[in-house]
Enzyme design. Structure first.
Site, PDB file in Angstrom:
ATOM      1  N   GLY A  13       2.115 -16.539   0.177  1.00 17.01           N
ATOM      2  CA  GLY A  13       1.002 -16.190   1.079  1.00 17.01           C
ATOM      3  C   GLY A  13      -0.235 -16.672   0.684  1.00 17.01           C
ATOM      4  O   GLY A  13      -0.556 -17.242  -0.404  1.00 17.01           O
ATOM      5  N   GLN A  14      -1.413 -16.196   1.263  1.00 20.77           N
ATOM      6  CA  GLN A  14      -2.737 -16.537   1.208  1.00 20.77           C
ATOM      7  C   GLN A  14      -3.526 -15.385   0.957  1.00 20.77           C
ATOM      8  O   GLN A  14      -3.365 -14.365   1.780  1.00 20.77           O
ATOM      9  CB  GLN A  14      -3.417 -17.439   2.084  1.00 20.77           C
ATOM     10  CG  GLN A  14      -2.670 -18.558   2.749  1.00 20.77           C
ATOM     11  CD  GLN A  14      -2.731 -19.670   1.435  1.00 20.77           C
ATOM     12  OE1 GLN A  14      -3.556 -19.686   0.745  1.00 20.77           O
ATOM     13  NE2 GLN A  14      -1.810 -20.485   1.539  1.00 20.77           N
ATOM     14  N   GLY A  18      -7.589 -17.759  -2.245  1.00 22.79           N
ATOM     15  CA  GLY A  18      -6.762 -18.639  -2.793  1.00 22.79           C
ATOM     16  C   GLY A  18      -5.342 -18.390  -2.513  1.00 22.79           C
ATOM     17  O   GLY A  18      -4.858 -17.652  -1.451  1.00 22.79           O
ATOM     18  N   LYS A  35      -2.231 -14.211  -7.939  1.00 26.71           N
ATOM     19  CA  LYS A  35      -3.371 -14.767  -7.164  1.00 26.71           C
ATOM     20  C   LYS A  35      -3.793 -16.101  -7.831  1.00 26.71           C
ATOM     21  O   LYS A  35      -4.453 -15.841  -8.847  1.00 26.71           O
ATOM     22  CB  LYS A  35      -3.979 -13.731  -6.769  1.00 26.71           C
ATOM     23  CG  LYS A  35      -5.593 -14.219  -5.800  1.00 26.71           C
ATOM     24  CD  LYS A  35      -6.311 -13.296  -5.377  1.00 26.71           C
ATOM     25  CE  LYS A  35      -5.815 -12.310  -4.294  1.00 26.71           C
ATOM     26  NZ  LYS A  35      -6.691 -11.528  -3.962  1.00 26.71           N
ATOM     27  N   ASP A 127     -11.746  -3.838   3.739  1.00 26.62           N
ATOM     28  CA  ASP A 127     -11.038  -4.502   4.354  1.00 26.62           C
ATOM     29  C   ASP A 127      -9.724  -4.384   4.802  1.00 26.62           C
ATOM     30  O   ASP A 127      -8.747  -5.016   4.650  1.00 26.62           O
ATOM     31  CB  ASP A 127     -11.002  -5.947   3.708  1.00 26.62           C
ATOM     32  CG  ASP A 127     -10.532  -7.217   4.451  1.00 26.62           C
ATOM     33  OD1 ASP A 127     -10.937  -7.239   5.699  1.00 26.62           O
ATOM     34  OD2 ASP A 127     -10.190  -8.029   4.093  1.00 26.62           O
TER      35      ASP A 127
END
EC number: 2.7.11.1
Length: 312
Positions: A13-14, A18, A35, A127
């Protein structure tokens, strides 16, 4: 520590700035998440990445992804973290499109445990959304991706930084009037809404326009004809326009909506169903490391406005 310590890298995934890979630590045989950040592509964001690393070092909660180490190899920064084998809540939504209240309550219960810990430490996530809530096959739920998280100073009760993802942002964050840990509570409420309906409010509108709508309009609310009174009240307690009126994580963890359903094994059940679904659908295998890193800068650019459940 260097990249050769890890093998069998598969793109999964993202993440912030990155790509994220599943890999195996050669020495311990432990499966980890890596990551990988192209520093050339993110020179103006290195400070934020450093903040993420330092932030993660201090965290110690079963409901928060663990940080192991970091190192620089050439022009890439590698961050080694705990691998969550159940997928994100965003992944799990692909199975049925929405979660039942029973599942949502269990996810919220565990995320709230993370927030009680974080806020008690004087820290915040900033977030929270389905894509940043990861799961384990045993049903454990963990908060992840602290790329924009910050520590509240003991003598300072607000922060003026403009951070987060538009659809989940609290009004005071959008207006940049200063905010505190109550911004996490708003994002939690939007996430509960997202899990219940399959997408956050304003999902059909361009993100930049959403930034104008959030502080201007009344807080989003669930349709009472479709959801229980307890769940609607839970979300309402999160989505108060005035941060002072919002409930705390401690209060919400004892809310009647949580008590009604929790604890339960629903997350474990959904994760198992998702794993079977992936196998039956014969979804593409994860992409090997060598075939993806050559254009990592382009990959980062392409996901700037990718907010998961938001449909175009």
């Amino acid at each position: 520590m260097e990249k050769h310590q890890y093998r069998d890298l598969q793109l999964i995934g993202q993440g912030s700035f990155g790509s994220v890979f599943r890999a195996q630590d050669v020495e311990s045989s432990k499966i980890v998440a890596l990551k990988v950040v192209d520093l050339d592509a993110t020179k103006d964001q290195i400070e934020t990445l450093t903040q993420e690393i330092n932030f993660l070092i201090d965290l110690n909660s079963v409901h928060i992804t663990k940080y192991y180490a970091s190192f620089v190899d050439g022009f890439r920064l590698w961050i080694t973290m705990e691998y969550c084998d159940g997928g994100s809540c965003l992944d799990l939504l692909k199975l049925s499109g929405t979660f039942s209240e029973r599942v949502i309550a269990e996810v919220m219960r565990q995320v709230l445990e993370a927030l009680v810990y974080l806020h008690g430490q004087g820290k915040m996530h900033r977030d929270i959304k389905a894509a940043n809530i990861l799961t384990m096959k045993d049903g454990l739920v963990k908060l992840a991706d602290f790329g924009v998280s910050g520590q509240l100073e003991s003598l300072r009760d607000k922060n003026d930084d403009f951070v987060g993802t538009p659809f989940w942002m609290a009004p005071e964050v959008v207006k940049q009037t200063g905010y505190n840990y109550k911004a996490d509570i708003w994002s939690l409420g939007i996430t509960a809404y997202e899990l219940a309906t399959g997408e956050p409010p304003y999902s059909g509108i361009h993100p930049m326009k959403v930034l104008l709508l959030i502080p201007k309009h009344s807080p989003p609310s669930l349709e009472r004809s479709k959801f229980s009174r307890a769940f609607c009240d839970f979300v309402s307690n999160c989505l108060k326009k005035n941060p002072k009126d919002r409930a705390t994580a401690e209060y919400l963890s004892k809310h009647k909506f949580i008590k009604k359903y929790c604890p339960n094994t629903s997350v474990k059940e959904v994760v198992a169903s998702y794993a079977k679904w992936k196998e039956s659908e014969l979804l593409p295998e994860a992409t090997p490391y060598n075939s993806t890193m050559g254009n990592s800068a382009n990959t980062i650019d392409e996901v700037v406005w990718d907010f998961g459940t938001v449909r175009r």
